[in-house]
Motif scaffolding. Structure first.
Motif, short mmCIF file in Angstrom:
data_model
loop_
_atom_site.label_atom_id
_atom_site.label_comp_id
_atom_site.label_asym_id
_atom_site.label_seq_id
_atom_site.Cartn_x
_atom_site.Cartn_y
_atom_site.Cartn_z
N LEU A 14 -38.03 43.24 68.14
CA LEU A 14 -38.04 43.66 69.44
C LEU A 14 -39.50 43.94 70.02
O LEU A 14 -39.74 43.52 71.25
N ALA A 15 -40.57 43.98 69.16
CA ALA A 15 -41.86 44.22 69.74
C ALA A 15 -42.41 42.74 70.14
O ALA A 15 -43.15 42.79 71.06
N ILE A 16 -42.13 41.78 69.20
CA ILE A 16 -42.52 40.61 69.37
C ILE A 16 -41.93 39.89 70.82
O ILE A 16 -42.49 39.29 71.66
N THR A 17 -40.52 40.14 71.00
CA THR A 17 -39.96 39.51 71.94
C THR A 17 -40.18 40.35 73.31
O THR A 17 -40.05 39.98 74.56
N ALA A 18 -40.70 41.68 73.19
CA ALA A 18 -40.98 42.36 74.18
C ALA A 18 -42.24 41.88 74.96
O ALA A 18 -42.54 41.93 76.04
N ARG A 19 -43.04 41.34 74.00
CA ARG A 19 -44.55 40.76 74.48
C ARG A 19 -44.42 39.32 75.01
O ARG A 19 -44.76 39.13 75.75
N HIS A 20 -43.36 38.46 74.33
CA HIS A 20 -43.69 37.02 74.47
C HIS A 20 -42.32 36.57 75.08
O HIS A 20 -42.12 35.34 75.48
N GLY A 21 -41.22 37.41 75.53
CA GLY A 21 -40.21 37.10 76.07
C GLY A 21 -39.28 36.25 75.06
O GLY A 21 -39.64 36.06 73.99
N SER A 22 -37.80 36.36 75.48
CA SER A 22 -36.77 35.92 74.52
C SER A 22 -35.64 35.43 75.23
O SER A 22 -35.47 35.93 76.49
N ARG A 23 -34.96 34.48 74.69
CA ARG A 23 -33.58 34.16 75.52
C ARG A 23 -32.62 34.94 75.06
O ARG A 23 -31.43 34.98 75.66
N VAL A 24 -32.76 35.73 73.87
CA VAL A 24 -31.76 36.68 73.66
C VAL A 24 -31.47 37.61 74.65
O VAL A 24 -32.53 38.31 75.20
N ASP A 25 -30.14 37.86 75.05
CA ASP A 25 -29.50 38.74 76.11
C ASP A 25 -30.17 40.01 75.85
O ASP A 25 -30.08 40.64 74.82
N PRO A 26 -31.07 40.63 77.21
CA PRO A 26 -31.74 42.10 76.93
C PRO A 26 -30.77 43.06 76.63
O PRO A 26 -30.91 44.24 75.94
#
Lengths: 223, 216
Positions: free
Chosen positions: A125-137
């Motif tokens: 969660l912390a990594i994707t919050a910073r770098h963005g993610s394709r995983v549905d929010p």
């Protein structure tokens, strides 16, 4: 279930985009000149800039405590015949060797699978919050809620050790004492809870909007 | 500078009519659903408003019950075991003080806090905040701050987790000795059910709204 709608029901607006600051404690909105919520007194921050730093700090503290929690004994059992000190995994293996596979599985899930899963989930969660993610929010938000919900239940292990140590004190026949892993395991659970609480879940959703706006912008530029 | 939208957006309304989802920051015009219904954020599905019929009175009754049960559970024996003519019984206090030597004493204090002290404090705070509201009086001093604290304490009050811990402990010692349940065990079981119901009844938004409205 009654949904709520924004007046006009046009593209969704966040408090931040409306130029407002929302109180995370009582859901009231304020103009940005307020430092504290006038209703509940909580500190107001449109987005918590130190959020991810604190998440990682507690995360590392939690992981550091989780290592000794697995290496040292959780429970020391003295019976007439022998004394045995069991680590978390060792205890589960012993129970399984007596044939209680179900209970062994529960212990392994509660004290190994769930803590490790929590560390991985918070890091994700912390990594994707910073770098963005394709995983549905929506899915990430769901993951965060699961981590928050399940986090405190890991304390069950510590409580079991406390109950057993208080109860099983039959002089020389049988007695149980807590091992040092009980302390480090408890600390690990507490630090992980603090790590999850430090996470500002609004960061999950910001990223989506930022990327949608950026995509629209690119389209405009190319057109 | 932030761009201020006007017109069709929610901003045409005064600020006190708005509600922002604490999980994802989506902004809505607060519309209270009918009693028993729920207003849910349609982006992240967090429950925003969930008013219940006569919730205040129920919560006060349940909270009082929890208070009495926790206090009683502290003093009565909790579980007892027997083996080869030897027996022992443990109360909640014994359990918390089981971690008594050296740094383990810290863990004992923490355990005591999480299973007795924090649940008690949280119940007292909720009583203090809700009693005047339910009886249509002006909120007592500091009610808003205390209610915020009661919400922050929620994850750290672990009475119900402890109760499930008892069940696990029972399974673990069952081959070591015979076990009996003390009166406190049953009280604690009731307590867990009440705590779960209680949190279900508490619609924090409604409480905040009633603390905000000035009364004479």
């Amino acid at each position: 279930m009654v949904g709520m709608e924004i007046a006009g029901n046009t593209p969704r607006l966040t408090a931040r985009e409306a130029g407002l600051v929302a109180c995370r404690s009582c859901a009231r909105v304020w103009t940005p000149d307020h430092a504290r919520c006038g209703r509940c007194g909580a500190r107001l921050q449109s987005r918590d800039p130190g959020s991810l730093q604190r998440v990682w700090a507690w995360w590392i503290a939690g992981l550091t405590c989780y290592v000794p929690a697995n290496l040292y004994p959780m429970l020391i059992t003295d019976t007439l015949l022998h004394e045995s000190a069991n680590t978390i995994v060792g205890g589960a293996v012993e129970i399984a060797s007596h044939g209680s596979y179900g209970i062994a599985a529960i212990i392994l899930i509660a004290s190994v699978l769930i803590p490790v899963g929590k560390f991985l989930a918070i890091a994700f969660l912390a990594i994707t919050a910073r770098h963005g993610s394709r995983v549905d929010p929506g899915k990430r938000q769901h993951l965060y809620e699961i981590v928050e919900f399940i986090g405190r239940w890991s304390m069950i292990d510590v409580f079991v050790v406390a109950i057993l140590s208080a109860l099983v004190q039959l002089s020389s026949v049988a007695s149980i004492h807590p091992g040092s892993a009980a302390l480090t395991f408890a600390l690990s659970v507490i630090f992980t809870m603090l790590s999850a609480q430090s996470f500002d879940s609004r960061l999950i959703w910001d990223d989506v909007r930022a990327r949608r706006i950026a995509a629209r912008h690119r389209k405009d530029v190319s057109a | 500078m932030t761009h201020v939208h006007t017109g069709t957006t929610a901003l045409g309304r005064p600020l006190e009519d708005l509600i922002a989802c604490p999980s994802c920051d989506a902004l809505y015009v607060a519309r209270v659903p009918e009693t028993g219904g729920r207003a849910v954020c349609d982006r992240c599905h967090t429950v925003l408003i969930a008013p219940k019929r006569r919730a205040g009175l129920r919560i006060i009754a349940l909270t009082l019950a929890v208070l009495i049960l926790v206090i009683a559970a502290v003093f009565f024996p909790f579980l007892e075991i027997h083996r080869l003519g030897l027996g022992n019984r443990a109360s909640l206090i014994d359990t918390a003080t089981a971690f008594s030597s050296g740094p383990m004493a810290l863990l004992g204090l923490g355990t005591l806090a999480m299973i007795v002290v924090l649940p008690l404090i949280r119940m007292l705070l909720i009583l203090y905040v809700l009693t005047p509201v339910v009886f249509d009086r002006a909120p007592w001093p500091q009610a808003r701050r205390l209610f915020r604290w009661s919400q922050q304490l929620k994850p750290w009050a672990m009475a119900e987790i402890f109760a499930i811990g008892c069940a696990v402990a029972l399974v673990k010692v069952s081959d070591l000795a015979q076990i009996g349940f003390g009166p406190a065990f049953w009280m604690f079981s009731v307590l867990v059910v009440i705590v779960l119901f209680n949190d279900n009844y508490l619609c924090t938004w409604s409480v905040w709204k009633s603390l905000e409205t000035p009364r004479d």
